[in-house]
Design a protein around this motif. Structure first.
Motif, PDB file in Angstrom:
ATOM      1  N   LEU A   7     -51.063 -42.723 -36.092  1.00  0.00           N
ATOM      2  CA  LEU A   7     -49.785 -43.218 -35.593  1.00  0.00           C
ATOM      3  C   LEU A   7     -49.820 -43.264 -34.064  1.00  0.00           C
ATOM      4  O   LEU A   7     -50.127 -42.260 -33.421  1.00  0.00           O
ATOM      5  CB  LEU A   7     -48.645 -42.308 -36.053  1.00  0.00           C
ATOM      6  CG  LEU A   7     -47.230 -42.710 -35.617  1.00  0.00           C
ATOM      7  CD1 LEU A   7     -46.842 -44.054 -36.207  1.00  0.00           C
ATOM      8  CD2 LEU A   7     -46.223 -41.644 -36.019  1.00  0.00           C
ATOM      9  N   PRO A   8     -49.513 -44.413 -33.448  1.00  0.00           N
ATOM     10  CA  PRO A   8     -49.529 -44.496 -31.979  1.00  0.00           C
ATOM     11  C   PRO A   8     -48.486 -43.565 -31.366  1.00  0.00           C
ATOM     12  O   PRO A   8     -47.283 -43.728 -31.579  1.00  0.00           O
ATOM     13  CB  PRO A   8     -49.190 -45.964 -31.708  1.00  0.00           C
ATOM     14  CG  PRO A   8     -49.461 -46.693 -32.984  1.00  0.00           C
ATOM     15  CD  PRO A   8     -49.188 -45.707 -34.078  1.00  0.00           C
ATOM     16  N   ASN A   9     -48.947 -42.608 -30.582  1.00  0.00           N
ATOM     17  CA  ASN A   9     -48.018 -41.661 -29.990  1.00  0.00           C
ATOM     18  C   ASN A   9     -47.276 -42.225 -28.795  1.00  0.00           C
ATOM     19  O   ASN A   9     -46.384 -41.554 -28.254  1.00  0.00           O
ATOM     20  CB  ASN A   9     -48.750 -40.374 -29.613  1.00  0.00           C
ATOM     21  CG  ASN A   9     -48.754 -39.393 -30.761  1.00  0.00           C
ATOM     22  OD1 ASN A   9     -47.719 -39.072 -31.331  1.00  0.00           O
ATOM     23  ND2 ASN A   9     -49.940 -38.932 -31.138  1.00  0.00           N
ATOM     24  N   GLN A  10     -47.594 -43.439 -28.379  1.00  0.00           N
ATOM     25  CA  GLN A  10     -46.743 -44.063 -27.383  1.00  0.00           C
ATOM     26  C   GLN A  10     -45.319 -44.187 -27.937  1.00  0.00           C
ATOM     27  O   GLN A  10     -44.340 -44.039 -27.199  1.00  0.00           O
ATOM     28  CB  GLN A  10     -47.264 -45.436 -26.978  1.00  0.00           C
ATOM     29  CG  GLN A  10     -46.488 -46.020 -25.800  1.00  0.00           C
ATOM     30  CD  GLN A  10     -46.932 -47.400 -25.410  1.00  0.00           C
ATOM     31  OE1 GLN A  10     -47.512 -48.126 -26.206  1.00  0.00           O
ATOM     32  NE2 GLN A  10     -46.650 -47.792 -24.173  1.00  0.00           N
ATOM     33  N   TYR A  66     -45.324 -52.116 -24.169  1.00  0.00           N
ATOM     34  CA  TYR A  66     -45.988 -53.362 -23.815  1.00  0.00           C
ATOM     35  C   TYR A  66     -45.350 -54.590 -24.450  1.00  0.00           C
ATOM     36  O   TYR A  66     -45.422 -55.679 -23.890  1.00  0.00           O
ATOM     37  CB  TYR A  66     -47.469 -53.290 -24.208  1.00  0.00           C
ATOM     38  CG  TYR A  66     -48.287 -54.413 -23.626  1.00  0.00           C
ATOM     39  CD1 TYR A  66     -48.560 -54.446 -22.261  1.00  0.00           C
ATOM     40  CD2 TYR A  66     -48.769 -55.446 -24.413  1.00  0.00           C
ATOM     41  CE1 TYR A  66     -49.302 -55.474 -21.706  1.00  0.00           C
ATOM     42  CE2 TYR A  66     -49.517 -56.473 -23.868  1.00  0.00           C
ATOM     43  CZ  TYR A  66     -49.778 -56.488 -22.512  1.00  0.00           C
ATOM     44  OH  TYR A  66     -50.512 -57.511 -21.963  1.00  0.00           O
ATOM     45  N   ASN A  67     -44.767 -54.454 -25.603  1.00  0.00           N
ATOM     46  CA  ASN A  67     -44.195 -55.634 -26.271  1.00  0.00           C
ATOM     47  C   ASN A  67     -42.740 -55.838 -25.861  1.00  0.00           C
ATOM     48  O   ASN A  67     -41.872 -56.065 -26.704  1.00  0.00           O
ATOM     49  CB  ASN A  67     -44.353 -55.527 -27.786  1.00  0.00           C
ATOM     50  CG  ASN A  67     -45.802 -55.551 -28.198  1.00  0.00           C
ATOM     51  OD1 ASN A  67     -46.393 -54.503 -28.445  1.00  0.00           O
ATOM     52  ND2 ASN A  67     -46.400 -56.728 -28.261  1.00  0.00           N
ATOM     53  N   LEU A  96     -57.168 -50.661 -23.117  1.00  0.00           N
ATOM     54  CA  LEU A  96     -56.788 -51.865 -23.835  1.00  0.00           C
ATOM     55  C   LEU A  96     -55.722 -52.580 -23.018  1.00  0.00           C
ATOM     56  O   LEU A  96     -55.250 -52.077 -22.003  1.00  0.00           O
ATOM     57  CB  LEU A  96     -56.285 -51.511 -25.223  1.00  0.00           C
ATOM     58  CG  LEU A  96     -57.265 -50.687 -26.092  1.00  0.00           C
ATOM     59  CD1 LEU A  96     -56.711 -50.503 -27.490  1.00  0.00           C
ATOM     60  CD2 LEU A  96     -58.643 -51.328 -26.130  1.00  0.00           C
ATOM     61  N   LYS A  97     -55.324 -53.743 -23.436  1.00  0.00           N
ATOM     62  CA  LYS A  97     -54.479 -54.557 -22.556  1.00  0.00           C
ATOM     63  C   LYS A  97     -53.120 -53.929 -22.300  1.00  0.00           C
ATOM     64  O   LYS A  97     -52.501 -54.182 -21.262  1.00  0.00           O
ATOM     65  CB  LYS A  97     -54.322 -55.971 -23.112  1.00  0.00           C
ATOM     66  CG  LYS A  97     -53.444 -56.092 -24.350  1.00  0.00           C
ATOM     67  CD  LYS A  97     -53.254 -57.554 -24.704  1.00  0.00           C
ATOM     68  CE  LYS A  97     -52.268 -57.728 -25.851  1.00  0.00           C
ATOM     69  NZ  LYS A  97     -51.998 -59.154 -26.143  1.00  0.00           N
ATOM     70  N   ASP A  98     -52.624 -53.072 -23.219  1.00  0.00           N
ATOM     71  CA  ASP A  98     -51.317 -52.456 -22.997  1.00  0.00           C
ATOM     72  C   ASP A  98     -51.382 -51.311 -21.995  1.00  0.00           C
ATOM     73  O   ASP A  98     -50.360 -50.783 -21.581  1.00  0.00           O
ATOM     74  CB  ASP A  98     -50.705 -51.973 -24.307  1.00  0.00           C
ATOM     75  CG  ASP A  98     -51.541 -50.912 -25.008  1.00  0.00           C
ATOM     76  OD1 ASP A  98     -52.624 -50.553 -24.497  1.00  0.00           O
ATOM     77  OD2 ASP A  98     -51.121 -50.443 -26.081  1.00  0.00           O
ATOM     78  N   GLU A  99     -52.595 -50.909 -21.622  1.00  0.00           N
ATOM     79  CA  GLU A  99     -52.823 -49.869 -20.620  1.00  0.00           C
ATOM     80  C   GLU A  99     -52.079 -48.584 -20.974  1.00  0.00           C
ATOM     81  O   GLU A  99     -51.510 -47.913 -20.115  1.00  0.00           O
ATOM     82  CB  GLU A  99     -52.418 -50.366 -19.234  1.00  0.00           C
ATOM     83  CG  GLU A  99     -53.288 -49.811 -18.127  1.00  0.00           C
ATOM     84  CD  GLU A  99     -52.489 -49.166 -17.014  1.00  0.00           C
ATOM     85  OE1 GLU A  99     -52.817 -48.026 -16.664  1.00  0.00           O
ATOM     86  OE2 GLU A  99     -51.567 -49.806 -16.509  1.00  0.00           O
ATOM     87  N   ALA A 100     -52.066 -48.258 -22.270  1.00  0.00           N
ATOM     88  CA  ALA A 100     -51.489 -47.003 -22.745  1.00  0.00           C
ATOM     89  C   ALA A 100     -52.590 -46.239 -23.476  1.00  0.00           C
ATOM     90  O   ALA A 100     -53.763 -46.577 -23.375  1.00  0.00           O
ATOM     91  CB  ALA A 100     -50.296 -47.275 -23.663  1.00  0.00           C
ATOM     92  N   VAL A 149     -54.202 -50.351 -12.905  1.00  0.00           N
ATOM     93  CA  VAL A 149     -53.931 -49.322 -13.905  1.00  0.00           C
ATOM     94  C   VAL A 149     -52.764 -48.469 -13.407  1.00  0.00           C
ATOM     95  O   VAL A 149     -52.842 -47.877 -12.331  1.00  0.00           O
ATOM     96  CB  VAL A 149     -55.179 -48.450 -14.191  1.00  0.00           C
ATOM     97  CG1 VAL A 149     -56.175 -49.212 -15.024  1.00  0.00           C
ATOM     98  CG2 VAL A 149     -55.832 -47.963 -12.906  1.00  0.00           C
ATOM     99  N   THR A 150     -51.700 -48.440 -14.170  1.00  0.00           N
ATOM    100  CA  THR A 150     -50.491 -47.725 -13.742  1.00  0.00           C
ATOM    101  C   THR A 150     -50.120 -46.562 -14.654  1.00  0.00           C
ATOM    102  O   THR A 150     -49.236 -45.779 -14.300  1.00  0.00           O
ATOM    103  CB  THR A 150     -49.293 -48.687 -13.670  1.00  0.00           C
ATOM    104  OG1 THR A 150     -49.126 -49.338 -14.944  1.00  0.00           O
ATOM    105  CG2 THR A 150     -49.502 -49.731 -12.586  1.00  0.00           C
TER     106      THR A 150
END
Length: 626
Positions: free
Chosen positions: A391-394, A513-514, A431-435, A497-498
């Motif tokens: 499960l993505p913890n973001q 990201y979305n 990855l592109k979402d930078e998370a 990268v932030t």
């Protein structure tokens, strides 16, 4: 507004902490990196060098987001303390790319004509970042409200009677029925077949191969998909609430807040009577209206390859926006429900049982000492829950970060207990979402990962360096290379990268990201230059964001005195109650800001107590606050 309290650092530091040196180095190398990217991939006007065209073929609606995504986090770097040049460049690139896309007929009135909000949300991040960084820009304010008006009652997309956005593909031209502007042929059947076709229960989804003699079968499937999935509302449309919330934050016009509450409320109501939030509603607002009563099967919904990633992200974005504009945390149930549901159906699985979309977790599981770890089902169809992955913890950490609710905290801790891989390790991957570094940051905040700041900053430096190296060694010359350049080429090489800076300087996770809006615990302004971000030479570290106190270390590593305004919340929505300096007893204060004076080579530790979301949010600067 009460007077802004001022404190002065008195501790000198001839040898600044390593994390402070690394943080300032990260700002410095990125100031060079974005220039390398822009010099290679954009022209003198700021456009991406692209000799092909968009808007043709069966998938002719795709691509707008990919033109904005290479710059998505550039305004964020400025907001954190990056140079003024990067903000000017980000704005110039946004304007130039917008013109470029308009010439390809991909936009109407500078907004996407009509596409799904999984992708539109990605493409809008650059615009949202510019609005937050330049709230006094009249043109951006005008565009923000114009964009939002496409979704308010009276606009082309929303039916206020049934509280639905009329189609999965929507935008400045209103509902854009189906999935393409050509014949009702489902354009992604080859790409999706490895995952299983959506709506595999319909007769038209019986095995076919459009490349081997059954194009008519593919067209029949496409027509059925158009009819069942190409109209009506879909949960991913909740990401459009960011467009409208952004307009509210800039304008203060309650019409926008009221719409966000109404539309998110419609999805909250659709949860009633279901174990999990449905992913679809017909034009009359009825769940399963075109899917024979099924709560799953909507576009980018539970049966789609992204599953909980797209559903959970959109639900979280919509919930946070509704809670932001109303102050009602009851909307957060929209986000909690999908997470709790898939966790109830989770199980221990081996790494080779990982389902789709598992790329992010490969390094974590490869180093795992145990045989199994906890995975949740991403998707649901007629066979039930399936396609297990981590499960993505973001999602879970971002939810807790906003609410600070004990139940949201316990959910993350429960996942930690069930996970058999090391949550303290920083894996250098982007990855592109930078998370993707929520777990080691969580452990740092919990006091279980003290070396995190240095490791995370070194990882970010490595990532930036790798991207610059890839740009400089890129065998594809965009000026003379293939005309059909992969439109993901640029975002794969974005060197900014932030995530590390957001976590360490503001005590906040990466922006969703979305289509998420920034949700920062604290942020900073240069008091001398009157601009957002940390001043030159100043580093910040937020090591505790417990509900009852916040700890911020500020260090001036240079030889020039600096002054920093610390702001409580992205939108000055938190209220300061007390400020403690180093070991001194906390003093009562009022307002949303505190000014910190940092003589040359000094440092200070602030312990703040805040009342979260005590004030209506608004995008403005400390100097125009009222």
């Amino acid at each position: 507004m009460p007077p802004v309290p001022t404190v002065t650092a008195t501790r000198t530091t001839s040898a600044p902490p390593t994390w402070a040196i690394l943080e300032r180095e990260l700002f410095a190398v990125q100031d060079k990196a974005w220039r390398t990217f822009a010099g290679r991939y954009t022209d003198g006007a700021g456009r991406l060098i692209f000799r092909d065209t968009l808007g043709v073929g069966l998938d002719g609606r795709d691509g707008v987001d990919d033109f904005y995504e290479p710059f998505f986090n550039w305004p964020t770097l400025y907001l954190l303390g990056g140079s003024a040049d990067i903000l000017a460049a980000a704005h110039r690139h946004w304007q130039a790319v917008t013109d470029q896309l308009a010439e390809m007929s991909m936009l109407h009135e500078r907004l996407e004509r009509g596409y799904d909000w999984f992708h539109q949300g990605e493409g809008m991040l650059l615009f949202y970042g510019l609005c937050l960084a330049r709230p006094d820009d009249a043109d951006l304010r005008t565009l923000a409200t114009r964009f939002a008006d496409f979704y308010l009652p009276g606009g082309p997309n929303y039916d206020p009677e049934h509280r639905v956005i009329r189609a999965p593909h929507n935008g400045s031209e209103g509902p854009r029925w189906g999935f393409s502007d050509e014949e009702a042929y489902f354009p992604w059947s080859l790409a999706l077949r490895p995952y299983g076709l959506p709506l595999d229960w319909i007769d038209e989804a019986a095995p076919f191969d459009e490349l081997a003699g059954s194009p008519e079968r593919a067209r029949a499937y496409g027509r059925a998909m158009w009819d069942r999935m190409g109209r009506g509302d879909t949960l991913v449309n909740l990401a459009s609430t960011s467009l409208v919330t952004n307009a509210y934050l800039l304008s203060g016009d309650r019409r926008y807040a009221d719409w966000v509450a109404e539309y998110a409320g419609a999805w909250r109501d659709r949860l009633s009577g279901h174990e999990v939030i449905p992913d679809n509603a017909g034009l009359t607002g009825v769940v399963g209206e075109y899917l024979d009563g099924r709560w799953y099967g909507g576009h980018y919904g539970w049966a789609w390859p992204h599953g909980v990633h797209s559903v959970g992200m959109a639900a979280l974005v919509g919930a946070l926006n509704a809670a932001t504009v109303t102050g009602d945390h009851g909307y957060l149930e929209i986000a909690r429900n999908p997470l709790d549901t898939v966790m109830r159906h989770g199980e221990q699985r081996t790494a080779d049982q990982m389902g789709t979309l598992g790329r992010r977790w490969r390094p974590h599981l490869a180093a795992m000492p145990a045989d199994t770890t906890f995975m949740v089902p991403q998707r649901h169809d007629d066979s039930g829950w399936f396609d297990f992955t981590v499960l993505p913890n973001q999602l879970t950490v971002s939810l807790w970060h906003f609410s600070r609710d004990s139940a949201d905290h316990d959910r993350v801790e429960r996942l930690r207990e069930l996970s058999n891989w090391d949550w303290t390790t920083v894996h250098t991957q982007r990855l592109k979402d930078e998370a993707g570094h929520e777990e080691p940051w969580w452990e740092f905040l919990a006091g279980r990962n003290p070396g995190f700041p240095e490791r995370m900053l070194r990882s970010a430096l490595e990532t930036c360096d790798a991207k610059v190296t890839a740009i400089e060694a890129d065998p594809v010359d965009p000026a003379t290379g293939p005309s059909a350049l992969d439109i993901h080429h640029w975002q794969d090489r974005n060197p900014i990268v932030t995530e590390a800076l957001l976590q360490l300087t503001t005590g906040s996770p990466q922006i969703l990201y979305n289509g998420g809006l920034a949700q920062l615990h604290v942020r900073y302004h240069d008091a001398d230059l009157r601009r957002p971000g940390l001043p030159d030479d100043v580093a910040a570290l937020v090591s505790d964001i417990s509900p009852d106190h916040t700890v911020v270390d500020l260090v001036n590593v240079g030889g020039t005195p600096r002054s920093v305004v610390v702001q409580a919340g992205t939108y000055a929505e938190h209220e300061l109650r007390t400020v403690g300096v180093d070991d001194d007893a906390p003093q009562p204060v009022e307002g949303r800001y505190v000014t910190v004076r940092l003589p040359a080579q000094t440092q200070v530790r602030l312990t703040l107590t805040l009342t979260l979301r005590a004030v209506p949010p608004m995008v403005q600067t400390p100097w125009e606050d009222r």
